[in-house]
Enzyme design. Structure first.
Site, PDB file in Angstrom:
ATOM      1  N   TRP A 325     -12.113  -0.204   1.453  1.00 29.04           N
ATOM      2  CA  TRP A 325     -11.034  -0.979   2.067  1.00 29.04           C
ATOM      3  C   TRP A 325      -9.697  -0.258   1.953  1.00 29.04           C
ATOM      4  O   TRP A 325      -8.750  -0.586   2.666  1.00 29.04           O
ATOM      5  CB  TRP A 325     -10.940  -2.362   1.439  1.00 29.04           C
ATOM      6  N   ASP A 326      -9.627   0.738   1.067  1.00 28.21           N
ATOM      7  CA  ASP A 326      -8.410   1.537   0.911  1.00 28.21           C
ATOM      8  C   ASP A 326      -7.895   2.019   2.265  1.00 28.21           C
ATOM      9  O   ASP A 326      -6.692   2.038   2.522  1.00 28.21           O
ATOM     10  CB  ASP A 326      -8.673   2.786   0.067  1.00 28.21           C
ATOM     11  N   GLU A 467     -10.896  -5.977 -10.076  1.00 30.15           N
ATOM     12  CA  GLU A 467     -12.325  -5.865 -10.353  1.00 30.15           C
ATOM     13  C   GLU A 467     -12.697  -6.144 -11.804  1.00 30.15           C
ATOM     14  O   GLU A 467     -13.885  -6.159 -12.138  1.00 30.15           O
ATOM     15  CB  GLU A 467     -12.815  -4.469  -9.957  1.00 30.15           C
ATOM     16  N   GLN A 582      -5.460  -4.489 -11.267  1.00 28.99           N
ATOM     17  CA  GLN A 582      -4.518  -4.033 -10.247  1.00 28.99           C
ATOM     18  C   GLN A 582      -3.891  -5.226  -9.537  1.00 28.99           C
ATOM     19  O   GLN A 582      -4.281  -6.367  -9.749  1.00 28.99           O
ATOM     20  CB  GLN A 582      -5.253  -3.167  -9.225  1.00 28.99           C
TER      21      GLN A 582
END
Length: 731
Positions: A325-326, A467, A582
């Protein structure tokens, strides 16, 4: 200074410098290793979009044979930095033009000195071409032996991937022809050498290498110049790889080194025309943002209309060379505003891999499309069920990245819709993009759970961007993106009803269409979106997050028993705490800041900032962007620097458990650009209107850049007490 980085030689920085000095042209990447290095020093020529699997090992991209296997000997003494300590050595990257340079001086026992320089580049003019020039000078008459060859004994993480080695020998032209293990895809690497001096040559051929040993006598006033022309072609483009690679090499040799270099530089000049960012008042930030943009430009797959960019770019086989998805969330915005043709290619990759996404959704028992978390060709999901290895037992740990990170669909639809709005052309919906949107929306509705007691839809058992916390319920970011996806899906249905009724009929029957519209409208209206706490204005990341142990990041770090221990998963040190990997809530607020009150943005930034470990390179830029949007540019600045310099400093995680995750960080580079444009400049775009709300770091004097929107290129100029946005070109 703002266009170069350099290092001396330090053995413990070999891996890091391989990333730092990477050169690439979208077709392939050459790690920033020295010419005498081999697989033990992580030398690699990484190819885009071609994969291989050996046995039950992880499937990963191919590293091609190295066409610049070069060794220098003077009076029988090896001048490799691995064998002889140089009296001078510098490795440099000119990221204005993507040219790797090294300058080394070695002393011999008789007082003689050998000064040699090598520069190499991957052509932006002919993406199959890699050329190098070697210059050697001496203080005394010296007999040297220069070994220039093609090395097929490559570095693989889960190989070996190359087999059936065949050599081609025609004097100073050499070629190595191989096949991949899994699909027997052919690949050829060709090399032509040209010398300024008389020489004696000997061809040395082994099972995986073909080398020209060139013996030359050099006089002090007559430096030796050696040009090395090489090319790589694989069977994804042509099965006549031997003929194609020779044609490319011969064409480069005919032009000569200077002309091929000049053509390469001209292409870079064209790319920088719309991509450059100028910062006045901060030379280090200027260099860092240009270095970041260099990495983005070097990865654009301009040779193809349907390839995307892996999470670690073209720096090696880390993360299996897969597309995450980056790309849509952190790389796509840069290309949309600087090079829309590349942006469309990235989206075409998702259009072409839709069948794989449909198959994955069906495998899990859902309708619609569920895109691969780690996508390889055809949409194959390369994510392992055991993506982390326990450092204590050396046993694989069950992870749920492939199964539960459903927010990948939202990223893809968000990017497609941004492209349609940014390009001002909705015809892309008729070229497959519309079906992608509909299938992604269909999946979210199918995945959801309707809770009658609360009269709402919920998304249960998911993993958000953070995550470290797996299998949670109602992750804010995931639910918000799902709602947006379904709302866009309804717009696509409306567009098809007006412009492509046959296409809509092919997707839905009449009854199904009406039922779907009603269901999706209900879903969009009643999907649960976690709301802010009225007292604190903080939004809970997922159900039950506030009930977890509230502890500092440093405290959690102190609980580690091993430096490579994975923080997440069922038993990770962060799993039962509020410490997150994150930006998650902050990511959402940065992307959709206009949807929330300023006070809510600030309260959430302050709450989550102290609880974020930043274990992902995707994190810092979102804290930078959101800080800028609340007028705190000096809060944002350290996070901007962290994103923009991550591959210069090498300060990033290299392991997840015992799994190597090193490489370049394109998403951080994209995030640095986003911080400049969306953060410090405060650019927002709604339909045809571009607005600015700049908040420059206090020590910056001015900021300049260009962006494209709906076929028009705009020049943005911002100073201490002025700003302007002017159209400068219609495309």
């Amino acid at each position: 200074m703002t266009w170069t980085i350099s290092e001396t030689y330090e053995a413990d920085k070999i891996s890091q410098n391989g990333n730092k000095f990477l050169i690439a042209n979208g077709f392939m990447g050459y790690r920033g290793t020295l010419e005498e290095f081999g697989k033990e020093q992580f030398c690699a020529v990484n190819l885009l979009g071609i994969y291989d699997q050996v046995g039950a090992q992880w499937r990963e991209p191919i590293n091609a044979p190295n066409p610049f296997a070069i060794q220098l000997f003077a009076e029988s003494q090896s001048l490799s930095v691995l064998d002889t300590v140089p009296i001078e050595h510098q490795q440099q990257l000119d990221f204005r033009y993507g040219i790797h340079k090294r300058h080394t001086v070695c002393a011999l026992a008789d007082g003689n000195q050998i000064d040699y320089q090598i520069e190499r580049f991957m052509s932006m003019d002919d993406v199959h071409s890699l050329n190098a020039q070697i210059k050697i000078s001496v203080l005394k008459e010296t007999k040297i032996v220069l070994k220039v060859g093609i090395d097929g004994d490559v570095w693989d993480i889960n190989g070996p991937h190359l087999e059936n080695f065949q050599m081609e020998d025609e004097g100073l032209y050499s070629a190595l022809h191989v096949q991949t293990h899994e699909q027997h895809c052919p690949m050829s690497v060709g090399q032509q050498i040209a010398l300024s001096h008389h020489y004696q040559s000997k061809k040395v051929v082994s099972e995986q290498q073909i080398v020209n040993e060139l013996a030359v006598t050099i006089l002090p006033d007559q430096p030796l110049v050696v040009d090395v022309y090489t090319a790589i072609v694989h069977g994804r483009e042509s099965y006549q790889t031997a003929a194609c690679v020779k044609q490319s090499v011969v064409a480069s040799a005919f032009k000569g080194y200077e002309k091929t270099l000049h053509a390469h530089q001209n292409k870079w000049d064209e790319l920088w025309k719309n991509a450059d960012v100028e910062v006045e008042g901060d030379p280090e930030a200027q260099r860092a943002i240009r270095y970041s943009i260099y990495h983005l430009l070097s990865l654009g797959p301009r040779h193809a209309q349907n390839l995307s960019i892996p999470a670690r770019g073209l720096s090696g086989q880390t993360y299996k060379g897969a597309v995450f998805w980056d790309t849509e969330m952190f790389l796509f915005p840069f290309f949309l505003r600087t090079e829309p043709a590349v942006a469309k290619a990235l989206l075409n990759y998702r259009v072409e891999t839709l069948p794989g996404a449909l198959k994955k959704a069906a495998m899990y028992g859902y309708e619609g499309a569920f895109y691969a978390w780690e996508s390889q060709e055809g949409g194959y999901d390369a994510t392992s069920d055991y993506n982390v290895t326990d450092v204590f037992t050396d046993r694989p740990m069950r992870t749920y990245f492939k199964d539960k990170q459903i927010h990948i669909n939202g990223a893809i639809v968000h990017a497609i819709w941004s492209y349609i709005q940014g390009k001002g052309d909705d015809s892309f919906l008729l070229s497959g993009a519309g079906e992608v949107i509909l299938a992604c929306a269909e999946f979210y509705v199918s995945y959801s759970f309707f809770k009658p007691q609360k009269n709402r839809y919920e998304l249960l058992d998911v993993i958000g961007p953070d995550e470290y916390h797996e299998r949670v319920n109602n992750n804010l970011y995931t639910n918000f993106m799902a709602k947006q996806t379904v709302e866009i899906g309804l717009k696509v249905i409306q567009y098809y009803e007006k412009n492509a009724p046959k296409k809509l009929a092919a997707y839905f029957s009449i009854n199904d269409k009406e039922h779907t519209k009603t269901l999706w409208q209900d879903f969009a209206k009643r999907l649960y979106i976690p709301q802010m706490n009225e007292a604190t204005q903080v939004i809970e990341q997922f159900d039950g997050y506030f009930d977890l142990e509230d502890v500092a990041v440093d405290t959690v770090a102190s609980r580690l028993l091993h430096p490579r221990e994975y923080w997440g998963g069922a038993y990770g040190v962060a799993a039962d705490t509020q410490v997150i990997k994150q930006a998650d809530v902050v990511l959402l607020l940065a992307l959709f800041s206009q949807t929330f009150p300023q006070s809510t943005l600030e309260q959430n930034w302050q709450y989550y900032e102290k609880r974020t470990e930043h274990g992902s390179s995707l994190s810092a830029c979102m804290y930078a962007i959101l800080a800028s949007k609340i007028g705190k540019a000096d809060w944002a600045y350290p996070y901007f620097v962290k994103s923009a310099t991550i591959d210069i400093s090498g300060e990033s995680k290299q392991f997840a458990g015992n799994i190597y995750i090193g490489g370049t960080h394109p998403a951080a580079s994209g995030g640095a650009w986003m911080t400049i444009v969306e953060g410090f400049a405060g650019v927002t775009i709604e339909e045809e209107k571009i607005s600015l709300d700049p908040h420059l770091p206090s020590h910056w004097q001015s900021l300049k850049f260009k962006i494209m929107h709906q076929q028009i290129c705009y020049q943005i100029d911002i100073g201490k007490d002025y700003w302007s946005c002017k159209s400068v070109e219609t495309l």
